[in-house]
Design a protein around this motif. Structure first.
Motif, mmCIF file in Angstrom:
data_model
loop_
_atom_site.group_PDB
_atom_site.id
_atom_site.type_symbol
_atom_site.label_atom_id
_atom_site.label_comp_id
_atom_site.label_asym_id
_atom_site.label_seq_id
_atom_site.Cartn_x
_atom_site.Cartn_y
_atom_site.Cartn_z
ATOM 1 N N THR A 162 -40.087 3.459 -11.786
ATOM 2 C CA THR A 162 -38.705 3.197 -11.381
ATOM 3 C C THR A 162 -37.860 2.811 -12.588
ATOM 4 N N ILE A 187 -41.255 4.555 -4.799
ATOM 5 C CA ILE A 187 -40.307 5.006 -5.822
ATOM 6 C C ILE A 187 -39.128 5.728 -5.168
ATOM 7 N N THR A 236 -36.935 3.084 -3.404
ATOM 8 C CA THR A 236 -36.165 2.312 -4.377
ATOM 9 C C THR A 236 -35.033 3.142 -4.969
ATOM 10 N N SER A 237 -35.290 4.411 -5.224
ATOM 11 C CA SER A 237 -34.231 5.289 -5.735
ATOM 12 C C SER A 237 -33.116 5.461 -4.702
ATOM 13 N N GLY A 289 -45.136 1.562 -9.576
ATOM 14 C CA GLY A 289 -43.806 1.667 -8.968
ATOM 15 C C GLY A 289 -42.735 1.082 -9.866
ATOM 16 N N THR A 290 -43.011 -0.084 -10.434
ATOM 17 C CA THR A 290 -42.048 -0.732 -11.325
ATOM 18 C C THR A 290 -41.833 0.081 -12.596
#
Length: 122
Positions: A77, A21, A24-25, A73-74
């Motif tokens: 996020t 996470i 991805t951020s 995570g998806t």
């Protein structure tokens, strides 16, 4: 002792999800890898994530670990995208997140709570 190993696997899996996470951020902040510090954050986040995911696979079944890692995570996020970046949030988005989390919960429930956990081959 086996119970402690199993908990340790889920601990590493949690770190893997959090790191994914974070990575991805940072990917959003990197602006296409044109901003140095967030770009470094992407690399660090994903390296830690994959390392911890690999360690968790010592005791957590692959299908379950990957579902938790990718699903949570998806979902998280997507929520960060809505709360921090102002991404659109509709009833369809909400339903999709519920389905992702529901799928992870069902897969966890059907796994036998680690009874079929893979042992490292030697």
């Amino acid at each position: 002792m086996e119970r402690l190993r199993h908990r340790k696997g889920y601990f590493y899996l949690s770190i893997a999800v959090i790191s994914e996470i974070f990575g991805t951020s940072m990917l959003k902040l990197s602006d296409g890898f044109t901003s140095l510090l967030p770009s470094i954050g992407v690399i660090i986040g994903f390296v830690i994530s994959f390392y911890c995911l690999s360690i968790s696979l010592r005791t957590v079944p692959l299908s379950l670990a990957y579902a938790i890692w990718s699903g949570l995570g998806t979902a998280i996020t997507a929520l960060i995208g809505v709360l921090v970046w102002g991404d659109s949030f509709t009833i369809v988005s909400f339903g999709a997140i519920v389905l992702i989390i529901g799928g992870v919960v069902l897969l966890n429930a059907s796994s036998g709570h680690g009874e079929n956990a893979a042992e490292p081959s030697r």
